[in-house]
Design an enzyme around this catalytic site. Structure first.
Site, PDB file in Angstrom:
ATOM      1  N   HIS A  16     -49.751  -0.554  43.050  1.00  0.00           N
ATOM      2  CA  HIS A  16     -49.903   0.164  44.318  1.00  0.00           C
ATOM      3  C   HIS A  16     -51.326   0.695  44.422  1.00  0.00           C
ATOM      4  O   HIS A  16     -52.160   0.431  43.555  1.00  0.00           O
ATOM      5  CB  HIS A  16     -48.845   1.257  44.444  1.00  0.00           C
ATOM      6  N   HIS A  59     -53.206   2.126  41.377  1.00  0.00           N
ATOM      7  CA  HIS A  59     -53.730   1.127  40.438  1.00  0.00           C
ATOM      8  C   HIS A  59     -54.990   0.470  40.984  1.00  0.00           C
ATOM      9  O   HIS A  59     -55.982   0.324  40.285  1.00  0.00           O
ATOM     10  CB  HIS A  59     -52.690   0.022  40.190  1.00  0.00           C
ATOM     11  N   CYS A 108     -37.848  12.046  28.651  1.00  0.00           N
ATOM     12  CA  CYS A 108     -37.850  11.377  29.962  1.00  0.00           C
ATOM     13  C   CYS A 108     -38.357   9.961  29.757  1.00  0.00           C
ATOM     14  O   CYS A 108     -39.508   9.764  29.377  1.00  0.00           O
ATOM     15  CB  CYS A 108     -38.723  12.099  30.983  1.00  0.00           C
ATOM     16  N   CYS A 120     -41.396   8.950  32.051  1.00  0.00           N
ATOM     17  CA  CYS A 120     -42.622   9.593  31.568  1.00  0.00           C
ATOM     18  C   CYS A 120     -42.962   9.087  30.166  1.00  0.00           C
ATOM     19  O   CYS A 120     -44.092   9.200  29.728  1.00  0.00           O
ATOM     20  CB  CYS A 120     -42.475  11.101  31.451  1.00  0.00           C
ATOM     21  N   CYS A 156     -36.094  15.718  34.768  1.00  0.00           N
ATOM     22  CA  CYS A 156     -37.560  15.727  34.653  1.00  0.00           C
ATOM     23  C   CYS A 156     -38.162  16.354  35.911  1.00  0.00           C
ATOM     24  O   CYS A 156     -37.755  16.031  37.020  1.00  0.00           O
ATOM     25  CB  CYS A 156     -38.061  14.301  34.488  1.00  0.00           C
ATOM     26  N   HIS A 172     -39.992  13.322  37.727  1.00  0.00           N
ATOM     27  CA  HIS A 172     -39.183  12.238  38.272  1.00  0.00           C
ATOM     28  C   HIS A 172     -37.848  12.680  38.865  1.00  0.00           C
ATOM     29  O   HIS A 172     -37.207  11.921  39.576  1.00  0.00           O
ATOM     30  CB  HIS A 172     -38.921  11.189  37.181  1.00  0.00           C
ATOM     31  N   LYS A 208     -48.524  14.439  49.714  1.00  0.00           N
ATOM     32  CA  LYS A 208     -48.354  13.398  48.711  1.00  0.00           C
ATOM     33  C   LYS A 208     -47.804  12.154  49.398  1.00  0.00           C
ATOM     34  O   LYS A 208     -47.033  12.261  50.339  1.00  0.00           O
ATOM     35  CB  LYS A 208     -47.316  13.875  47.676  1.00  0.00           C
ATOM     36  N   LYS A 227     -42.447   7.116  49.758  1.00  0.00           N
ATOM     37  CA  LYS A 227     -41.719   6.196  50.617  1.00  0.00           C
ATOM     38  C   LYS A 227     -40.884   6.918  51.661  1.00  0.00           C
ATOM     39  O   LYS A 227     -40.816   6.491  52.800  1.00  0.00           O
ATOM     40  CB  LYS A 227     -40.814   5.313  49.766  1.00  0.00           C
TER      41      LYS A 227
END
Ligand SMILES: [Zn+2]
Length: 722
Positions: free
Chosen positions: A37, A40, A156, A159, A180, A183, A337, A340
């Protein structure tokens, strides 16, 4: 041999002003459980720019990227997708390779040198060597760095990290596992024998490292965080799992019933890739030659790179990295942030389809002050392309070359005004002393490189654009089209055009690392041979552009983008929805700030295009708004944003509706509440649940905080709003 007292350890000081002959730079290796995404792509662009800039200055440079392919999370992702762990990794790698090819970041396009995969046998060899070296040494306090013990705690998987009490959310239901904080997924209870790394013995050495080398961790704010984390006391680190619970990993040397903790092994890739502990890579690259590395990472994985990794290396008696730079994350244009559920992510396919690679590179480097968070929106990308690239750099090139064609038969004119014409030239206001412009551009070049070497990309580009502005002003002031009317001012006209063309030559060399394709085109347009990639910007001399050389045809470098039209196109559904779904199935570990995007919502699209026209009453009547009452509410597993609601609209049975409000409304807060529902919204599936309508809410503030619309008076369920 590998043991040493804290006092005799010297850290090498790196100073970018000193000459260097080799340079090794890395992105993180990306966890092979989610697809690439924007996060990266961004780190890749940054590191690619750094690598190109070093190579351009004759420094032997290695650029590593790759994938981290072990661990429980990959095992689970593979299981879910009915693949073997290796097949799962291969699948994800194919997408990373696709991304790097599409954005010109692979070896073929002059990008990375090494695509590292931790499933390579040489990596097993190298990591085992590091483990053995650590195990056979002593800590600065005289203890064994690796010891066997019993671990009991919460882990986690996404993580790949053990969580302490302040790092997880306690369960609301008794007996359920904690979740977490990153997450919001349940943690695994781990209770088993395993190996520990005695991290607690390395606090003083680490603090001394940060002290001696203030640029080891950058930026400054992150360095302070790291220092206070270490000062707060280090816990020993569990560095293995029983093979029976995590089999997909590298076996512990001499004890194959255990596999190495995935972070221990993944971090070591930076060393094994160039030959640490294995001959294969050492022959090809050379550990001694390239180590230590400069790492670039997202701020979310800084601790691993700035604390654990140097501690492992100190324990093994291997030189620590050159430095670790933690960059910020991309937020949406309003500072939220990207996620989706908010529908505000940036899709790589869209970038690839609608923008040139160099436009994306320029935007990424110019828009984010490196080290801080930045904002990314299609609209601001288009604005930057149109202002800085089309009207700025692109226009300077096309107007200059058009005038060279028109007034000089397409040949670069001479930049000298002969003695006898100086007085005449002065009357036009043109500066007859060329050292003024030469001095200006040399200074700008020096400052540009200094900022680039400090990874202050945004500032560096501002400086480069001051050259564009200066040249635009020179042309506007000199009015070449007026000069052209006077035979006696031919040399003045030539000089103005020469200066513009010569500056463009400098700009193509300076900007090459940021925009490799465009600057290569500029170079060709100017009638130059070779490539700006091969010109060391430090060796540029004013006047290097040869008079008489023939320029080539002039094409627009950056065609202007019709904003409304393109935003409209981007708003249309993307063809590859399956990509988003797959990636979404498992939260990522490396830089998980952004995820592949669904198409923009219609509301956003209309906003972006700036539509302010009125609607007819009939249009409004098409929207069926109803009063409903919340019967049940629960969180959607693996989603931090979504609540799953059953809502009574006075119909035969309640509606199931998903609402992206979980961050602000606890499920219990919603029970019994009257809400407004868009009842005739086409049902859609989110996270595997069908949503049969939409809850109406206001949205305000930088984070787009939702506030649910409701009533003061009592209203029956199903009542229509009109
Ligand atoms: Zn987590």
């Amino acid at each position: 041999m590998n043991s040493h007292a804290a006092n005799d350890l010297q850290f090498t000081i790196y100073d970018s002003r000193l000459s260097m002959t080799s340079f090794y730079v890395t992105t993180p290796i990306y966890y092979a459980n989610s697809l690439p995404h924007l996060g990266h792509l961004y780190t890749m662009i940054v590191v690619d720019t750094v690598a190109r800039s070093k190579r351009q200055r004759g420094i032997d440079t290695l650029f590593l990227t790759g994938t981290d392919e072990h661990g429980i999370n990959i095992e689970r992702a593979a299981e879910r997708n009915k693949r073997t762990p290796k097949e799962q990794a291969d699948y994800v790698v194919s997408y990373f390779k696709k991304m790097t090819a599409e954005f010109g970041l692979d070896t073929e396009h002059g990008g990375f040198d090494i695509f590292m995969r931790t499933t390579e046998p040489f990596h097993y060899e190298g990591v085992s060597e590091l483990w053995r070296r650590i195990a056979s040494s002593k800590t600065p306090k005289g203890n064994d760095p690796i010891y066997k013990g019993h671990y009991e705690g919460w882990f986690c998987a996404p993580c790949a990290e053990y969580k302490t009490e302040d790092e997880y959310q306690k369960p609301t239901v008794e007996g359920a596992p904690p979740t977490c904080l990153v997450h919001e997924t349940p943690l695994d209870r781990v209770s088993e024998d395993g190996y520990f790394f005695r991290l607690s013995d390395y606090d003083e050495e680490l603090l001394r490292l940060y002290e001696t080398r203030p640029d080891f961790v950058r930026p400054e704010s992150r360095r302070n965080e790291v220092i206070s984390f270490v000062r707060g006391g280090l816990q020993d680190l569990s560095v293995s799992r029983l093979k029976s619970s995590v089999s997909w990993g590298v076996p512990v040397p001499g004890d194959p019933e255990h596999t190495m903790y995935v972070w221990f092994e993944a971090l070591t890739n930076y060393a094994t890739a160039i030959g640490f502990g294995n001959e294969q890579q050492d022959r090809q690259f050379g550990f001694e030659k390239y180590w230590p590395a400069q790492h670039f990472v997202g701020k979310d994985i800084l601790r691993f790179h700035a604390v654990y990794w140097p501690a492992f290396l100190l324990a093994a008696g291997v030189e620590v990295p050159r430095g670790v730079f933690a960059h910020g994350m991309w937020l949406d244009p309003t500072g939220r942030k990207m996620s989706k559920t908010l529908g505000n992510t940036i899709e790589l396919d869209v970038l690839n389809r609608h923008f040139s690679i160099d436009a994306v590179r320029y935007f990424c480097l110019r828009e984010m002050v490196f080290g801080q968070d930045g904002r990314f929106g299609y609209e601001s990308l288009i604005d930057r392309v149109n202002s800085d690239l089309a009207s700025g750099l692109g226009n300077l090139l096309s107007r200059t070359l058009a005038m060279v064609t028109k007034y000089c038969d397409g040949r670069i004119p001479t930049g000298q005004i002969p003695e006898e014409k100086i007085l005449l030239a002065k009357r036009t206001g043109v500066d007859t002393d060329e050292t003024t412009i030469a001095g200006f551009i040399e200074l700008a070049r020096d400052q540009f490189l200094q900022q680039l070497d400090n990874f202050a990309f945004s500032r560096a580009l501002e400086i480069a654009w001051s050259i564009v502005a200066r040249m635009d002003k020179m042309i506007t002031d000199a009015k070449p089209w007026e000069l052209a009317k006077d035979e006696n001012q031919k040399q003045t006209l030539d000089t103005v055009l020469y200066r513009a063309a010569e500056s463009l030559r400098w700009l193509s060399v300076m900007l090459y690392p940021v925009m490799p394709q465009t600057t290569t085109q500029m170079w060709t347009h100017l009638g130059l041979h070779g490539s700006p990639a091969d010109v060391n910007p430090l060796q540029l001399k004013w006047g290097g552009l040869e008079a008489g050389s023939q320029i080539t045809e002039v094409k627009a470098l950056f065609p202007r983008i019709e904003k409304a039209k393109l935003l409209g196109e981007i708003g249309s559904p993307a063809p590859e929805m399956t990509r988003a779904t797959e990636a979404d199935a498992v939260p990522g570990r490396f830089s998980d700030q952004t995820k592949p995007a669904p198409p923009m919502t219609h509301a956003t699209e209309a906003d972006a295009v700036g539509v302010t026209n009125f609607i007819e009453i009939g249009d409004f009547a098409k929207v069926d708004l109803r009063v409903g009452q919340v019967l049940t509410a629960e969180r959607v597993p693996k989603s931090d944003k979504l609540l799953l609601l059953q809502i009574d609209l006075g119909e035969d049975k309640p509606r199931q509706i998903l609402a992206g409000i979980a961050e602000y409304y606890a499920p219990e807060k919603m029970l019994g509440r009257k809400v407004v529902i868009v009842a005739n919204l086409k049902p859609r599936k989110l996270r595997g649940y069908e949503s049969q309508g939409m809850v109406v809410a206001a949205s305000y503030g930088e984070e787009g905080k939702p506030v649910i619309a409701t009533f003061d008076e009592d209203v029956p369920n199903g009542a229509r709003l009109k």
